[in-house]
Design a protein around this motif. Structure first.
Motif, PDB file in Angstrom:
ATOM      1  N   ARG A  27       0.856  -1.188   0.000  1.00 53.14           N
ATOM      2  CA  ARG A  27       0.000   0.000   0.000  1.00 53.14           C
ATOM      3  C   ARG A  27       0.890   1.235   0.000  1.00 53.14           C
ATOM      4  NH1 ARG A  27      -3.712   0.843   4.397  1.00 53.14           N
ATOM      5  NH2 ARG A  27      -1.815   0.899   5.602  1.00 53.14           N
ATOM      6  N   TYR A  28       0.425   2.337  -0.591  1.00 49.77           N
ATOM      7  CA  TYR A  28       1.201   3.571  -0.598  1.00 49.77           C
ATOM      8  C   TYR A  28       1.582   3.990   0.811  1.00 49.77           C
ATOM      9  CZ  TYR A  28       0.259   4.458  -5.523  1.00 49.77           C
ATOM     10  OH  TYR A  28       0.208   4.372  -6.885  1.00 49.77           O
ATOM     11  N   GLU A  29       0.661   3.834   1.750  1.00 47.25           N
ATOM     12  CA  GLU A  29       0.931   4.250   3.118  1.00 47.25           C
ATOM     13  C   GLU A  29       2.144   3.513   3.688  1.00 47.25           C
ATOM     14  OE1 GLU A  29      -1.985   3.254   1.958  1.00 47.25           O
ATOM     15  OE2 GLU A  29      -3.405   4.903   2.272  1.00 47.25           O
ATOM     16  N   ASP A  30       2.245   2.210   3.390  1.00 47.72           N
ATOM     17  CA  ASP A  30       3.371   1.420   3.894  1.00 47.72           C
ATOM     18  C   ASP A  30       4.688   1.852   3.258  1.00 47.72           C
ATOM     19  OD1 ASP A  30       1.530   0.006   5.389  1.00 47.72           O
ATOM     20  OD2 ASP A  30       1.372  -1.628   3.919  1.00 47.72           O
ATOM     21  N   VAL A  31       4.637   2.156   1.964  1.00 51.81           N
ATOM     22  CA  VAL A  31       5.845   2.583   1.260  1.00 51.81           C
ATOM     23  C   VAL A  31       6.357   3.898   1.846  1.00 51.81           C
ATOM     24  CG1 VAL A  31       6.774   3.370  -0.960  1.00 51.81           C
ATOM     25  CG2 VAL A  31       5.251   1.389  -0.869  1.00 51.81           C
ATOM     26  N   ILE A  35       9.903   4.885   3.788  1.00 47.72           N
ATOM     27  CA  ILE A  35      10.769   5.981   3.341  1.00 47.72           C
ATOM     28  C   ILE A  35      11.074   6.915   4.501  1.00 47.72           C
ATOM     29  CG2 ILE A  35      10.861   8.048   1.889  1.00 47.72           C
ATOM     30  CD1 ILE A  35       9.341   6.420  -0.245  1.00 47.72           C
ATOM     31  N   GLU A  36      10.067   7.210   5.306  1.00 50.02           N
ATOM     32  CA  GLU A  36      10.270   8.101   6.454  1.00 50.02           C
ATOM     33  C   GLU A  36      11.246   7.497   7.462  1.00 50.02           C
ATOM     34  OE1 GLU A  36       9.236  11.225   7.000  1.00 50.02           O
ATOM     35  OE2 GLU A  36       8.354  11.220   4.998  1.00 50.02           O
TER      36      GLU A  36
END
Length: 64
Positions: A27-31, A35-36
């Motif tokens: 999911r985008y949120e996990d990616v 990154i953070e």
């Protein structure tokens, strides 16, 4: 975006093109969360006019 019915076959083809890299479904949120967490990411600066894609200033959205 339509559902990719043969996604695992496509992922195998991508991995065959890029040995040593692994493809994952996420999911985008996990990616963005991963990154953070990263502390040593390279930073690119300047105008990116040469390459496969050319972006206009209107296409660029800073994330910080």
């Amino acid at each position: 975006m339509p559902i990719q019915k043969n996604i695992f076959e496509i992922m195998e083809k991508i991995e065959a093109c890029y040995p040593g890299r692994k493809t994952v479904i996420s999911r985008y949120e996990d990616v963005f969360e991963e990154i953070e967490k990263a502390t040593a990411l390279d930073t690119l600066k300047g105008e990116f006019l040469v390459g496969k894609w050319k972006l206009k200033a209107a296409d660029y959205v800073p994330i910080r």
